[in-house]
Scaffold this active site. Sequence first.
Site, PDB file in Angstrom:
ATOM      1  N   GLU A 147       0.836  -1.207   0.000  1.00  0.00           N
ATOM      2  CA  GLU A 147       0.000   0.000   0.000  1.00  0.00           C
ATOM      3  C   GLU A 147       0.868   1.253   0.000  1.00  0.00           C
ATOM      4  OE1 GLU A 147      -2.981   0.462   3.074  1.00  0.00           O
ATOM      5  OE2 GLU A 147      -3.957   2.074   1.941  1.00  0.00           O
ATOM      6  N   GLU A 241     -12.731   2.763   2.360  1.00  0.00           N
ATOM      7  CA  GLU A 241     -12.028   2.948   3.625  1.00  0.00           C
ATOM      8  C   GLU A 241     -12.378   4.324   4.174  1.00  0.00           C
ATOM      9  OE1 GLU A 241      -7.716   1.805   5.268  1.00  0.00           O
ATOM     10  OE2 GLU A 241      -7.639   3.263   3.655  1.00  0.00           O
TER      11      GLU A 241
HETATM   12 MN    MN Z   1      -5.779   2.574   2.780  1.00  0.00          MN
END
Ligand code: MN
Length: 294
Positions: A147, A241
């Site tokens: 990420e 998210e």
């Molecule tokens: Mn994230």
Amino acid sequence: MTGIGIHGFVWTGSSDQSALIGAMEKTAEAGFDLIEFPRLDPGNFDVPALARRLEGLGLKVAVSMGLPFSGDISSTDKDVVARGEAILLEAVSITRDLGATKLGGIIFSAHGKYNAQPTAEGHANSANTLRRVAEKAAAQNVTLNLEIVNRFETNLLNTTAQGLAMLDEIAMPNVFLHLDTFHMNIEEASPEQAIRLAGKRLGYIHIGESNRGYLGAGTVDFDRVFDALVAIGYGDFVTFESFSSEVVDKDLSLVAGIWRNTWTDNVTLARHARSFIAAKFDDARRRAETNARP
Ligand code: MN
């Protein structure tokens, strides 16, 4: 896009068994296809029982995490790197045992604000560790998804281009990029172009607003984001998210700087996010189809 996911911290900051089961039920009720479980401590729950409940609800699952500074694989301290490798290998096993195939998050460095530049030796330690972990993950049918996050949450990989160079260094077919529109909005010159640059090496994506609250109530240009996802033929999960001080995880909320209440009602937030993502994706697909029509 094969389905829409939601990060477990929309529902609960706890990772005990009953909280996780409650989060799974709310995920299914709100119409999502996948739940993402963050930072799992296997001491707190019964993995086979969770896997059975996920299957019963017809939900897919992904796992994400951030390494602690005490297990930072981009460190130059061999003991710290070894501790990080052990944490990653355990996370890969939990991912497999839950019935998931994706491990994402900040798995290439610690998750937090660094007070120094990254080093060449630390970068190499991270790549070499991830290559070894990826070899073991491949045997368990698990992919690693790095990420790319903003400068305040790692010093190693802040942009897609840096991530792609890291993938070249790791050189394993089961390692991909995990992008996140909240972070891209800070670091990329053009999030849309960055997604196109990632292309087939994009393994997972978080859809988050610039303030991590309601989608559409911020500055991220989601039309361009979804145009890019359609253009690269992205065929995997898109996961919502969002964080608010309403749901607090003692570790992640502090590292990610979640000080404000951007929402209080997570059911309304989640339902809105699911329909927002589905509509934006459909619009982008229609634009591409209309453009291609002679
Ligand atoms: Mn994230």
